[in-house]
Design a protein around this motif. Structure first.
Motif, PDB file in Angstrom:
ATOM      1  N   PRO A 160       0.829  -1.214   0.000  1.00 43.03           N
ATOM      2  CA  PRO A 160       0.000   0.000   0.000  1.00 43.03           C
ATOM      3  C   PRO A 160       0.859   1.259   0.000  1.00 43.03           C
ATOM      4  O   PRO A 160       1.994   1.255   0.490  1.00 43.03           O
ATOM      5  CB  PRO A 160      -0.792  -0.117   1.312  1.00 43.03           C
ATOM      6  N   ASN A 165      -4.869   3.925   6.551  1.00 42.81           N
ATOM      7  CA  ASN A 165      -5.697   4.850   7.311  1.00 42.81           C
ATOM      8  C   ASN A 165      -6.236   4.066   8.503  1.00 42.81           C
ATOM      9  O   ASN A 165      -7.238   3.351   8.393  1.00 42.81           O
ATOM     10  CB  ASN A 165      -6.844   5.383   6.450  1.00 42.81           C
ATOM     11  N   GLN A 201      -8.504   1.250   6.534  1.00 41.59           N
ATOM     12  CA  GLN A 201      -8.383   1.270   5.076  1.00 41.59           C
ATOM     13  C   GLN A 201      -6.913   1.283   4.677  1.00 41.59           C
ATOM     14  O   GLN A 201      -6.041   1.658   5.452  1.00 41.59           O
ATOM     15  CB  GLN A 201      -9.065   2.515   4.473  1.00 41.59           C
ATOM     16  N   ARG A 261      -4.606   2.340   0.901  1.00 40.91           N
ATOM     17  CA  ARG A 261      -4.727   2.930  -0.429  1.00 40.91           C
ATOM     18  C   ARG A 261      -3.503   2.618  -1.258  1.00 40.91           C
ATOM     19  O   ARG A 261      -2.383   2.552  -0.760  1.00 40.91           O
ATOM     20  CB  ARG A 261      -4.899   4.453  -0.312  1.00 40.91           C
ATOM     21  N   ARG A 262      -3.732   2.422  -2.557  1.00 38.52           N
ATOM     22  CA  ARG A 262      -2.636   2.275  -3.508  1.00 38.52           C
ATOM     23  C   ARG A 262      -3.025   3.036  -4.768  1.00 38.52           C
ATOM     24  O   ARG A 262      -4.004   2.692  -5.428  1.00 38.52           O
ATOM     25  CB  ARG A 262      -2.373   0.813  -3.827  1.00 38.52           C
ATOM     26  N   SER A 279      -4.857   5.482  -6.893  1.00 40.58           N
ATOM     27  CA  SER A 279      -6.176   6.091  -6.732  1.00 40.58           C
ATOM     28  C   SER A 279      -7.195   5.131  -6.133  1.00 40.58           C
ATOM     29  O   SER A 279      -8.358   5.508  -5.922  1.00 40.58           O
ATOM     30  CB  SER A 279      -6.688   6.573  -8.092  1.00 40.58           C
ATOM     31  N   ASP A 280      -6.778   3.908  -5.823  1.00 38.12           N
ATOM     32  CA  ASP A 280      -7.686   2.899  -5.296  1.00 38.12           C
ATOM     33  C   ASP A 280      -7.563   2.794  -3.775  1.00 38.12           C
ATOM     34  O   ASP A 280      -6.464   2.843  -3.225  1.00 38.12           O
ATOM     35  CB  ASP A 280      -7.399   1.532  -5.914  1.00 38.12           C
ATOM     36  N   GLN A 281      -8.695   2.628  -3.128  1.00 37.02           N
ATOM     37  CA  GLN A 281      -8.720   2.464  -1.678  1.00 37.02           C
ATOM     38  C   GLN A 281      -9.611   1.296  -1.330  1.00 37.02           C
ATOM     39  O   GLN A 281     -10.615   1.042  -1.994  1.00 37.02           O
ATOM     40  CB  GLN A 281      -9.244   3.735  -0.999  1.00 37.02           C
ATOM     41  N   TRP A 284      -9.498  -3.940  -9.301  1.00 33.69           N
ATOM     42  CA  TRP A 284      -9.322  -3.743  -7.860  1.00 33.69           C
ATOM     43  C   TRP A 284     -10.607  -4.091  -7.118  1.00 33.69           C
ATOM     44  O   TRP A 284     -10.587  -4.764  -6.094  1.00 33.69           O
ATOM     45  CB  TRP A 284      -8.919  -2.292  -7.608  1.00 33.69           C
TER      46      TRP A 284
END
Length: 301
Positions: free
Chosen positions: A168, A172, A188, A190-191, A193-195, A291
């Motif tokens: 990642p 979060n 959460q 994120r990588r 723009s994907d979460q 994703w």
């Protein structure tokens, strides 16, 4: 946190003793009152009994005496912080009426202490290239739980999740003091723009965060069952929640099933990973699956 045997020189008064509510009791739980069986028993006793007093108008009233109340009655110079009692810090007085959950100093020390506690990994087995630590429980959303001394649990993401989603960019994580509910979104990652939401494996209160892992996710990816743990939770009912988690030999069979489902998503009808090797960073190397599909199939969110 473990409970080591104390010598006479090392004995320090329990909070209840320091408050004058018990004559003789020494702390054997490193002043971790949240997980102390004696503290919980005394609190229950205080709830079931009462102390009768008279107010200025002469009317009788009852009150339950807990150690924070008695400590609040002491003069300012006697209100020692529990971390002073434990020896973790130099002389410090409590400015928060012993409501430790409101004290940033307490939170700072708790986080630092939990990060400093080693998290050795027991036996690890491989299933189709995925590492599986056998000394913990697993949630179907690919988080793991390890029960530790003092009744708290350590939580992290398993190796399967990292091999599917890669490293990642950031986590979060909830704040210390926040509540988690088993099988509901707990944190959460994120990588790009994907979460993705990750389900909490257990119900309880967050007591410490691994800020080093949160700031450097690649470290968590490198050692997911050791220094890569993410949070420490005080569970509400660990025995109840554990019944919904996977452990022992059942974990190995479950990971095998997850692997086979992944292969079907990546390469329908074929029994192998597209490049023939071990699965590693599906998101970064495979374009045939989204994703959202991976998140739904394996994180169950």
């Amino acid at each position: 946190m473990g409970t080591a045997r104390q010598t006479t020189a090392e004995k320090r008064p329990c909070i209840w003793m320091d408050a004058g509510l018990v004559a003789r009791k020494y702390c054997n739980n490193h002043y971790d009152c949240h997980s102390c069986a004696f503290d919980k028993a005394m609190a229950r006793k205080a709830q079931s009994s009462s102390n009768t007093n008279r107010d200025p108008a002469g009317e009788t009233r009852t009150e339950r005496i807990l150690w924070p109340q008695r400590m609040q009655e002491k003069t300012w110079g006697q209100r020692r912080c529990r971390h002073t009692l434990s020896g973790r810090s130099t002389w410090r007085l409590c400015p928060y009426n012993y409501e430790c959950f409101r004290c940033p100093y307490d939170q700072m020390l708790e986080d630092a202490l939990e990060v400093a506690v080693p998290a050795p990994t027991g036996s690890v087995e491989g299933v189709e290239g995925y590492a599986v630590a056998l000394d913990r429980f697993y949630h179907v959303g690919h988080t793991w739980v390890r029960v530790e001394d003092g009744g708290r649990v350590r939580v992290g993401l398993d190796d399967f999740a990292y091999r599917v989603f890669g490293t990642p960019d950031c986590f979060n994580l909830p704040l210390t003091g926040e509540s988690l509910r088993a099988s509901h979104a707990g944190f959460q990652f994120r990588r790009g723009s994907d979460q993705a939401d990750v389900l909490a494996p257990i119900t309880g209160t967050v007591r410490a965060l691994n800020t080093r892992a949160a700031e450097k996710p690649f470290a968590a990816r490198r050692d997911p069952y050791g220094d890569g743990w993410l949070m420490v939770v005080e569970p509400d009912n660990v025995r109840k929640d554990a019944k919904t988690l996977k452990d022992g030999d059942g974990v190995l069979g479950w990971i095998q099933q997850e692997h086979e489902m992944l292969l079907q998503l990546l390469n329908p009808g074929a029994p192998t990973y597209p490049d023939g090797g071990a699965v590693n960073d599906v998101v970064g190397h495979c374009t045939g699956v989204s994703w959202k599909d991976l998140q739904s199939a394996f994180l169950r969110t």
